[in-house]
Write a protein that holds these residues in place. Structure first.
Motif, short mmCIF file in Angstrom:
data_model
loop_
_atom_site.label_atom_id
_atom_site.label_comp_id
_atom_site.label_asym_id
_atom_site.label_seq_id
_atom_site.Cartn_x
_atom_site.Cartn_y
_atom_site.Cartn_z
N LEU A 34 53.31 12.07 -33.84
CA LEU A 34 53.79 13.08 -34.78
C LEU A 34 55.31 13.17 -34.78
CD1 LEU A 34 53.18 15.41 -36.78
CD2 LEU A 34 53.12 16.94 -34.80
N ARG A 35 55.91 13.09 -33.60
CA ARG A 35 57.36 13.20 -33.51
C ARG A 35 58.05 12.10 -34.33
NH1 ARG A 35 61.01 15.78 -30.28
NH2 ARG A 35 63.01 14.72 -29.96
N GLU A 36 57.52 10.87 -34.27
CA GLU A 36 58.09 9.75 -35.04
C GLU A 36 57.87 9.95 -36.53
OE1 GLU A 36 56.80 5.93 -33.74
OE2 GLU A 36 57.18 6.35 -31.61
N ALA A 37 56.69 10.41 -36.90
CA ALA A 37 56.38 10.62 -38.32
C ALA A 37 57.31 11.68 -38.92
CB ALA A 37 54.93 11.02 -38.49
N LEU A 38 57.57 12.74 -38.18
CA LEU A 38 58.45 13.78 -38.68
C LEU A 38 59.90 13.32 -38.73
CD1 LEU A 38 57.01 16.96 -36.90
CD2 LEU A 38 56.56 16.14 -39.21
N ALA A 39 60.31 12.52 -37.74
CA ALA A 39 61.69 12.04 -37.70
C ALA A 39 62.00 11.11 -38.87
CB ALA A 39 61.96 11.32 -36.38
N ALA A 40 60.95 10.47 -39.42
CA ALA A 40 61.15 9.54 -40.53
C ALA A 40 61.27 10.23 -41.89
CB ALA A 40 60.00 8.53 -40.56
N LEU A 41 61.02 11.53 -41.92
CA LEU A 41 61.14 12.24 -43.19
C LEU A 41 62.61 12.31 -43.62
CD1 LEU A 41 58.69 15.25 -42.57
CD2 LEU A 41 58.29 13.24 -44.00
N PRO A 42 62.87 12.36 -44.94
CA PRO A 42 64.26 12.37 -45.42
C PRO A 42 64.99 13.69 -45.21
CG PRO A 42 62.74 12.54 -47.26
CD PRO A 42 61.90 12.30 -46.05
N ARG A 43 64.29 14.69 -44.71
CA ARG A 43 64.89 16.01 -44.47
C ARG A 43 64.18 16.63 -43.28
NH1 ARG A 43 60.61 18.47 -45.62
NH2 ARG A 43 59.33 18.10 -47.48
N ARG A 44 64.70 17.77 -42.87
CA ARG A 44 64.09 18.47 -41.76
C ARG A 44 62.68 18.92 -42.15
NH1 ARG A 44 66.58 23.96 -39.06
NH2 ARG A 44 65.55 23.84 -37.02
N PRO A 45 61.68 18.68 -41.32
CA PRO A 45 60.31 19.07 -41.67
C PRO A 45 60.19 20.58 -41.84
CG PRO A 45 60.33 17.56 -39.80
CD PRO A 45 61.75 17.98 -40.03
N VAL A 46 59.33 20.99 -42.77
CA VAL A 46 59.12 22.41 -43.04
C VAL A 46 57.64 22.73 -42.79
CG1 VAL A 46 59.28 24.27 -44.73
CG2 VAL A 46 60.91 22.37 -44.81
N PHE A 47 57.42 23.67 -41.89
CA PHE A 47 56.06 24.12 -41.57
C PHE A 47 55.96 25.62 -41.81
CE2 PHE A 47 56.04 20.09 -39.46
CZ PHE A 47 54.71 19.70 -39.38
N ALA A 48 54.81 26.04 -42.30
CA ALA A 48 54.60 27.46 -42.58
C ALA A 48 53.56 28.05 -41.63
CB ALA A 48 54.15 27.66 -44.02
N GLN A 49 53.80 29.32 -41.30
CA GLN A 49 52.81 30.13 -40.61
C GLN A 49 52.73 31.46 -41.36
OE1 GLN A 49 54.57 32.75 -39.33
NE2 GLN A 49 56.57 31.80 -39.36
N THR A 50 51.91 32.36 -40.90
CA THR A 50 51.63 33.54 -41.71
C THR A 50 52.35 34.81 -41.27
OG1 THR A 50 49.67 34.12 -40.41
CG2 THR A 50 49.36 32.62 -42.29
N PHE A 51 52.86 34.82 -40.03
CA PHE A 51 53.58 35.98 -39.51
C PHE A 51 54.32 35.50 -38.26
CE2 PHE A 51 54.15 40.03 -37.29
CZ PHE A 51 54.55 40.86 -38.33
N PRO A 52 55.58 35.87 -38.08
CA PRO A 52 56.39 35.27 -37.01
C PRO A 52 55.82 35.37 -35.60
CG PRO A 52 57.80 36.41 -38.57
CD PRO A 52 56.39 36.74 -38.96
N THR A 53 55.11 36.47 -35.28
CA THR A 53 54.50 36.57 -33.96
C THR A 53 52.98 36.44 -34.02
OG1 THR A 53 54.26 38.99 -34.08
CG2 THR A 53 56.34 38.13 -33.18
#
Length: 358
Positions: free
Chosen positions: A114-133
């Motif tokens: 996963l780390r390599e796959a994300l590093a190959a993206l053209p921008r910083r990866p964006v992940f969503a969750q539903t509430f910060p805590t």
């Protein structure tokens, strides 16, 4: 207390999010379990977890279907305004998932870390969750970190209401997200993403949604708190009976509840024979699901500190906080009314997917 005096009250406004695990609230009303316990429950669908938090704190809602982590975040003052909340029971275990874009999911299937796959993206990866805590943030962070991805430095985290996530993934605004079902199933149905791991695989039997209220409410209306806990506990028990969930599918598919096709709801709610023991969506399991384990709360506080959300603190202070939040006596009284077995201890031990005990 906003909206009520000190007299016992029996009509309650309950907030919920359109997720599979709001099923106990819906079942309690549809089955008349609220009236059986002397209550009238008015269910009010909400647009976001922040809305649920704010309306609970203002008194617009008396109790809510809430992320376990939301309660601890509000209690510690890191998930919005600090306030004193109470957990009456756990509504379900498991039933959430992490979804990735089709391209990322395919790379993982091909063995690309996963780390390599994300590093190959053209921008910083964006992940969503539903509430910060919330629980989804904690499952997402734990899963990323276990694969060498720092969720505080290597990705950009955003907060979105679950129903908005599949479309955001389809538009390329997200690379992945963690949310409750049926929103991973919906992304797969749209071809917008692929479920790569269920939360029950990360921590089999993890706590997920809880029935929460203001601590003042539980203290001023103890009989009502017990009746509400009993009504929801009985609904949870009904949902774990073979065959009953199929009835609940139609209730959840209703436009006023989740508003998705019944087959989408069924795919998430009905038991799956291939689910390993303890990893599928559970609502009762002879009360093992519903008991508000003190050790579950301790895990969330530890994770808040791990990610720099909460300063270091003493174990004794944590135990005191959790002793106030977890209304064990209220739960025990409700369980006794229904003949639900109680555990011998207030803590439990679990093994997470990376072989770490907690």
């Amino acid at each position: 207390m906003t909206g009520h005096d000190n007299r016992d009250i029996r009509t309650l406004r309950l907030g919920y999010m359109p997720l599979i695990d709001c099923a106990p609230l819906v079942a309690a009303v549809r089955l008349g379990l609220d009236s059986k316990h002397g209550l009238q429950l008015q269910l009010q669908r909400q647009a976001s977890w922040a809305a649920i938090r704010d309306k609970l704190l203002s008194g617009e809602l008396d109790a809510v279907h809430a992320l376990a982590g939301l309660v601890y975040g509000v209690e510690t003052g890191i998930g919005g305004p600090q306030a004193e909340l109470a957990i009456l029971l756990t509504l379900n275990q498991n039933g959430q998932a992490i979804t990735l874009s089709p391209a990322l999911a395919q790379q993982l299937e091909q063995g690309v870390p996963l780390r390599e796959a994300l590093a190959a993206l053209p921008r910083r990866p964006v992940f969503a969750q539903t509430f910060p805590t919330g629980t989804h943030a904690m499952w997402l962070y734990y899963w990323l970190a276990a694969q060498g991805v720092d969720p505080m430095a290597d990705i950009r985290g955003v907060t979105l209401p679950p129903p908005q996530m599949p479309a955001a993934l389809a538009r390329g605004e997200l690379d992945g997200y963690c949310a409750g079902e049926p929103w991973a199933a919906q992304a797969e149905a749209l071809g917008a993403g692929k479920r790569v791991i269920r939360s029950g695989q990360i921590w089999p039997g993890h706590p997920e949604k809880v029935l929460a209220c203001r601590r003042e409410f539980a203290a001023l209306h103890p009989e009502t708190a017990v009746a509400l806990t009993a009504a929801l506990l009985e609904a949870c028990r009904w949902l774990d009976e073979p065959g009953n969930r199929r009835q609940a599918v139609d209730w959840l598919a209703d436009p006023d509840v989740i508003d998705l096709p019944a087959e989408r709801i069924a795919a998430c709610l009905l038991p799956v024979d291939s689910d390993p023991p303890g990893q599928g969506l559970r609502f009762h399991a002879d009360g093992q699901v519903n008991f508000p384990w003190q050790s579950d709360g301790r895990w969330f506080l530890q994770q808040f500190r791990r990610w720099g959300l909460l300063p270091d603190g003493a174990a004794a202070a944590d135990d005191a906080l959790l002793g106030n939040v977890h209304r064990l006596q209220t739960y025990r009284q409700a369980a006794a009314q229904l003949g639900v077995a109680l555990p011998a201890a207030d803590t439990r031990q679990n093994l997470l997917f990376d072989s770490r005990l907690r």
